[in-house]
Enzyme design. Sequence first.
Site, mmCIF file in Angstrom:
data_model
loop_
_atom_site.group_PDB
_atom_site.id
_atom_site.type_symbol
_atom_site.label_atom_id
_atom_site.label_comp_id
_atom_site.label_asym_id
_atom_site.label_seq_id
_atom_site.Cartn_x
_atom_site.Cartn_y
_atom_site.Cartn_z
ATOM 1 N N GLU A 9 0.834 -1.186 0.000
ATOM 2 C CA GLU A 9 0.000 0.000 0.000
ATOM 3 C C GLU A 9 0.867 1.233 0.000
ATOM 4 O OE1 GLU A 9 -2.588 2.901 1.032
ATOM 5 O OE2 GLU A 9 -2.283 1.903 2.949
ATOM 6 N N THR A 10 0.286 2.319 -0.333
ATOM 7 C CA THR A 10 0.997 3.595 -0.268
ATOM 8 C C THR A 10 1.491 3.825 1.149
ATOM 9 O OG1 THR A 10 -0.399 4.534 -1.951
ATOM 10 C CG2 THR A 10 0.761 6.080 -0.535
ATOM 11 N N VAL A 11 2.688 4.282 1.241
ATOM 12 C CA VAL A 11 3.198 4.574 2.575
ATOM 13 C C VAL A 11 4.126 5.771 2.493
ATOM 14 C CG1 VAL A 11 5.112 2.938 2.358
ATOM 15 C CG2 VAL A 11 4.317 3.582 4.609
ATOM 16 N N SER A 55 -1.340 11.172 1.504
ATOM 17 C CA SER A 55 -1.769 10.121 0.602
ATOM 18 C C SER A 55 -3.284 10.106 0.628
ATOM 19 C CB SER A 55 -1.205 8.779 1.089
ATOM 20 O OG SER A 55 -1.794 7.742 0.370
ATOM 21 N N GLY A 66 0.846 4.580 -4.448
ATOM 22 C CA GLY A 66 -0.014 3.465 -4.824
ATOM 23 C C GLY A 66 -0.830 3.832 -6.039
#
Length: 679
Positions: free
Chosen positions: A184-186, A235, A204
């Site tokens: 996932e986006t982090v 995000s 992501g």
Amino acid sequence: MPFDDRPTESNDSLTLLHLKPLSPIIEQAQLVGDQRDRRVSPVNLSPLTPGTPASLDHGDHASTYSTFLKRPLKRSISQASSRSLRTVGTDPAPTLPHLDLRPPFVASHRAGPQLFSTVYEDAVSECTDSFITARTDAASDHSPEPNSDPDPHPFGCTVEWPLRVEATMSAPNAVPAHPVTHLETVGVIALDMHGHLAAAGSTGGVLGKSVGCIGDTCVIGSGLYTDTVSALVCSGAGDIILSIAVASRIAADAHHEPLSALGASNLIFPSRELLRTMRCARYQPGWARMCRVDWMIGPQHMGASVLPLCRPFLSQWPLRICTVSQYCHAILPGHYDSVDNFSSVPVLDYALLSSPATRPTFIAHLRNALINIGFLYLSHPPVTPGDIDTLVAYVPRLFALPQESKGAIQMANSQHFLGYSRLGVERTKGASDQREQFDFATPHVNVWKEGDPEFLKLWGPSQASIMPNFWPKEEELPGFKDTLLRYLDQVQKLSYEFIELIAEALGLSPHGLDHFFDPDELMQHRAKIVKYPSLDEVPSDQGVGPHFDGGFLTFLYQASSHPGLQVQNLSGQWIDVPPIPYTFVINIGKGLEAVTQGLARATSHRVLSPAKGSTPRYSIPFFQNIGQNLRLSESVLQFPPEVLKLKEERGEPATTASANFSEYDREPSGLVQLIGRVK
Ligand SMILES: O=C(O)CCC(=O)C(=O)O
Ligand SMILES: [Fe+2]
């Protein structure tokens, strides 16, 4: 836990579609699965804690980064996720030369500010546990300068870095509570000892994008932002984040937010709606907020793979790491050992106080220094540099006076403890201090009369030509007395101003500590000019033994370039406090510790004698006193619970074998000082 209600993987994309009506980007579940299969492990990682999901991998970094380097457009620190490397399309990406983004760190930064602080969080945020303190170990204290890495990575990070990220993030109590099954986006924000901030994020949003499409994460000001005092990673709804440059707007907003908003939830931001659709981590040294979204596009790799991208921008292993990701709550509880084991003393810049935009930063740094360290440097103090220079130039001449002249003003003859003390007469914890010194004081008229307590004699005329006058003769050192009095006057003013800043930093009214001082004419503050001869001349290296200072504050000017001053951190290690020109070292006395219920720490310190072959070390401490008749135990101050909580988080310092002023809890302050003088 706050994130237990996160959407499952299967409904992520539905949620995403539902909540991202403006986005033309459609996540492709198939590619997520594909991504998982791509992991390889080229480096010998430290073993994962049992139960730690395999997604804490850094295994594909090497390939990730090399692929990454070849990408067009997205060559940014913001791009870390291996997922972000998956472009749709088959055209080979053109190769771009490596861009060295590293800022030129200079050697003097090593003794620079330690700007980390307690993190204040948005009260409504449920990401409280998302802030972790980077674990430090012996190696981290000696991290190489960025430019001296033996094996520099294209991004300036060595293999060691991912390993240490691993060590931090897979520590026993950092085991995610939930299995991490997909990426996932982090985003990660890291802060090092010297106050360098860096932010990195994975994106992501690449899935479904066409080649050349830029996501929000890599656009500085939108998905990422750092300046000297704040850093953000965002995000969420990428198109919105891009279109209104979310990160920079929040940062600008943060600069204007009043201190009183600390701990409150109000990010002043045009669209609360928007905040609901994004996660945003903001870090200002001293405070930060975090917001979370109600939707997630999937689990993640917990910042481990993006943190190394911060490396070129930090001069040391980060002191604090802040991540924005769904599983951050699993990295808990934070490891506060780097706070406990502070390894340098922070530098606070007095100049920050001159602007409403930067003042809160100063206050936040001050709060941290008071509670966690007990020592700080103050740069750009309001004391004329020329006056400092003139005074410093007198110092060797003062000690070079004939022994006879020094003997004529020796402290042994002063009922006010003023004047000269020869080498070795002062003792700390039973052992002789190898220093020679003159005690001076700010002007004062003694009001002692028959029947008054003896301790009221402790303060006496320091300035007048009343006999015996404990100043060197004017003809022997022309101009010295005026210079010193001019200096003391400025430091005294600073000391009162600093007390107000401390009151504010600890959540009192600015005048909340004023009542500990008598009117000016009844007060007397002390100063010393001290010489520490080298080990060629003295039998031990105890310049001055481990001790606490009494009173409220000490303002020390290190009048030569010698190291030697050391302070003891919470776990009992001795930390160097080297001289920084035109900078005061300020520390908390036992009196201030007592009235603040230990919020402001009195920190044990000592001076080691200069090495053989060295010239002598000189210093000029100024000790701020409090009213002599006060019994500190009778004055109970009320501190806000959120400030008291910071003390709890600090924990108890290791016991130190330092000379103490333990009588503050029962005796009048003047008597405590007298006891300190004679014992
Ligand atoms: O000389 C120094 O650097 C420190 C002196 C000191 O701690 C003291 O005199 O209380
Ligand atoms: Fe001291």
